[in-house]
Every structure is written in structure tokens, then in C-alpha cells.
Design a protein around this motif. Structure first.
Motif, PDB file in Angstrom:
ATOM      1  N   ASP A   1       0.831  -1.216   0.000  1.00 41.57           N
ATOM      2  CA  ASP A   1       0.000   0.000   0.000  1.00 41.57           C
ATOM      3  C   ASP A   1       0.856   1.253   0.000  1.00 41.57           C
ATOM      4  O   ASP A   1       1.803   1.366   0.775  1.00 41.57           O
ATOM      5  N   ARG A   2       0.505   2.204  -0.841  1.00 40.90           N
ATOM      6  CA  ARG A   2       1.138   3.524  -0.896  1.00 40.90           C
ATOM      7  C   ARG A   2       2.646   3.466  -1.176  1.00 40.90           C
ATOM      8  O   ARG A   2       3.404   4.295  -0.702  1.00 40.90           O
ATOM      9  N   LEU A   3       3.070   2.452  -1.878  1.00 41.93           N
ATOM     10  CA  LEU A   3       4.484   2.374  -2.287  1.00 41.93           C
ATOM     11  C   LEU A   3       4.539   2.159  -3.804  1.00 41.93           C
ATOM     12  O   LEU A   3       5.179   1.230  -4.285  1.00 41.93           O
ATOM     13  N   GLU A   4       3.857   3.045  -4.546  1.00 44.48           N
ATOM     14  CA  GLU A   4       3.701   2.850  -5.990  1.00 44.48           C
ATOM     15  C   GLU A   4       5.044   2.734  -6.724  1.00 44.48           C
ATOM     16  O   GLU A   4       5.175   1.944  -7.655  1.00 44.48           O
ATOM     17  N   LEU A   5       6.036   3.513  -6.295  1.00 48.68           N
ATOM     18  CA  LEU A   5       7.323   3.461  -7.000  1.00 48.68           C
ATOM     19  C   LEU A   5       7.954   2.079  -6.862  1.00 48.68           C
ATOM     20  O   LEU A   5       8.444   1.501  -7.835  1.00 48.68           O
TER      21      LEU A   5
END
Ligand SMILES: NC(=O)c1ccc[n+]([C@@H]2O[C@H](COP(=O)([O-])OP(=O)(O)OC[C@H]3O[C@@H](n4cnc5c(N)ncnc54)[C@H](OP(=O)(O)O)[C@@H]3O)[C@@H](O)[C@H]2O)c1
Length: 259
Positions: free
Chosen positions: A152-156
Motif C-alpha cells: 500500500d502507498r508504495l507505488e514506485l
């Protein structure tokens, strides 16, 4: 078990603390001649002194930022000159910045690409010709469980790290005949400064954040950097001579997928 790497030259990046430092300690304890780098000069020099004292091994420190091409070049020539030709590379590059998709502009994507993919490419480019010539090499990198299941919330990380696995798989095929082996290690939740930095991002205390993640792991606890380092030391060794193109997940059973 004798890992058979006494005297081998190992270069590990991002190694003043956390996972990289634990891996450097494990390799130095096996008698490898270790070169380590991080951006902070004081902390990398202190780490080299501590690891040498704790293991009785030879450890040389370099200050270098793996997101900067000139620093990578300077590191590679410094290691070749002061320690010798690299037999074992652990590309461990600090990780891309956190942040959900909405917070990422072009600059953030480019910076994430530079610190994960391009630093790894440049390091490999620097050490590969010598490994092929000597017909012995171990190229390793630290990716993330995000290569199996997005975090979650670590798109890179979710977007870029699978590309590194693709690169390693590809090089494992083309370089196998020269006995240069390419493998990835994918941590789940390992208790380090970077892991705890996720607390701020999630708006939680470090304790609550660690507890939340602990409960997702079948072993009921977070991992220790040393537990990942033992896997890296094995993969870096003579004993791992038939492991090539693998991604080894070290996550206490957290990821549920079959592949
Ligand atoms: N811990 C986990 O649970 C976990 C899970 C999945 C993936 N990972 C990945 O594993 C890798 C290591 O993480 P960690 O938890 O050990 O992190 P950490 O405790 O924050 O340590 C990172 C190390 O890398 C160095 N570093 C950071 N940016 C650098 C750069 N641009 N050039 C050179 N050195 C750099 C840091 O020193 P300086 O700041 O002085 O440069 C430090 O020595 C990261 O890629 C991370 O994303 C970790």
C-alpha cells in the motif's frame, strides 16, 4: 558449512545500516574482502570499523550516492584500486521514496527510477566484464515482497522493482555460460530504520506501525536484518553454484501467492 568465499571481493551498496550492513557483516565473517558504501561518510566509515572489529575481516568504506552516475563510477574505480576486482555485488540502493500515486510527479518517478533501476544497471555494467573474464561472479540485489504483491502507498516500489527482477532473470539467462549468477532477495517486513519510517507516512506511532505489520506475518514477528543476510551470504557463495535467476522471498510466510 564452509561457504567457500574466503578472499573473494564483495561490494555492497547501501550498507551503513539495516539490511546492507547485516549482509556486509555476514560476508566479512565468511572471510570475504568487503567494500561498503552509503551517502553519509561518517556513518559508513563507522560501520566499516565496527564490522571489521566484530568479524576480524577486511572492510573498506566509500562515501557515494548510488543515484548519481559519477559517484557510481568513482565507487567502482575506488574499489578496484583499493580492494581488487569485484567477485560479489550486492546492489542495495536505499529504496525509492514512499508516497501514494497522487503525490508522485514526473520528477519523483525519474528519481525513483534512477535510485532503483539505473544505479543497479550502472553497478552491474562496472563489474560484469571482469566477472565474465574470470568466469566467476555472484550478482545479487535487494528488491521487496512488492515484486509478488503490491505494498500500500508504495507505488514506485511496486512499479519499478518488478523491472529489476526482469533484468536479473534476463541476465541470468545470458550470463549463465560465464558462471556469473544473478539472483534477487525480496524482504517482507524487516525491522530497520526504513521500515519504521513508514510509521510517519501512515500517521501512526512506530510501536503501533510495527504491531500492525507483525500481525500480518505467519511467524508472528518482524524479520531481523541478520535473517536476510544469511540468505544473501549463501547466495553469494560457492555453495549456491546452481541457483540462478531466482527471487528468494524472506518474509516469514507473509506473501500468500504460490509464485
Ligand atoms: N526493511 C524492510 O522491511 C524492507 C522491505 C522491503 C524492501 N526493503 C528494501 O531493502 C533495501 C534496504 O532497506 P533497509 O530497510 O535496510 O533501509 P535502511 O535501514 O534505511 O538502510 C539504507 C542504507 O542505504 C543507504 N542509502 C540510502 N540511499 C542511498 C543512496 N542513494 N546511495 C547509497 N546508499 C544509500 C543508507 O545510508 P545513507 O542514508 O547514509 O546513504 C543506509 O546505509 C531498500 O531498498 C528497501 O526499500 C526493505
Amino acid at each position: 558449512m564452509d561457504l567457500g568465499i574466503e578472499g573473494r571481493v564483495a561490494l555492497l551498496t547501501g550498507a551503513s545500516r539495516g539490511i546492507g550492513r547485516a549482509c556486509a557483516t555476514a560476508l566479512a565473517a565468511e572471510g570475504a574482502r568487503v567494500a561498503i558504501c552509503a551517502r553519509g561518510r561518517e556513518s559508513i566509515e563507522a560501520a566499516a570499523r565496527d564490522i571489521a572489529r566484530d568479524t576480524g575481516g577486511e572492510v573498506t568504506a566509500f562515501a557515494a550516492d548510488m543515484s548519481r552516475p559519477d559517484d557510481v563510477d568513482r565507487l567502482l574505480s575506488g574499489v578496484a584500486e583499493a580492494v581488487g576486482p569485484v567477485d560479489i555485488l550486492l546492489a542495495n540502493n536505499g529504496g525509492p521514496p514512499r508516497g501514494g500515486f497522487d503525490a508522485l510527479d514526473d520528477e519523483a518517478w525519474q528519481a525513483g527510477f534512477d535510485v532503483t533501476m539505473m544505479s543497479t544497471v550502472r553497478l552491474i555494467r562496472g563489474v560484469l566484464p571482469g566477472m565474465r573474464e574470470r568466469r566467476w561472479g555472484r550478482v545479487l540485489t535487494v528488491v521487496s515482497s512488492s515484486v509478488r504483491q503490491p505494498v500500500d502507498r508504495l507505488e514506485l516500489s511496486n512499479a519499478l522493482r518488478p523491472g529489476i527482477v526482469g533484468l536479473f532473470k534476463s541476465l541470468a539467462v545470458t550470463m549463465g555460460r560465464d558462471n556469473v549468477l544473478f539472483n534477487c532477495v525480496a524482504p517482507g517486513r524487516i525491522l530497520t530504520e526504513r521500515f519504521l519510517s513508514g510509521a510517519k507516512n501512515a500517521g501512526m506511532s512506530e510501536e503501533a506501525y510495527a504491531e500492525k505489520h507483525r500481525t500480518t506475518v505467519p511467524l508472528g514477528r518482524l524479520g531481523r536484518p541478520e535473517e536476510l543476510a544469511d540468505v544473501v551470504a549463501f547466495l553469494a557463495s560457492e555453495r549456491a553454484s546452481y541457483i540462478n535467476g531466482a527471487t528468494v522471498i524472506v518474509d516469514g510466510g507473509m506473501i500468500r501467492s504460490l509464485h
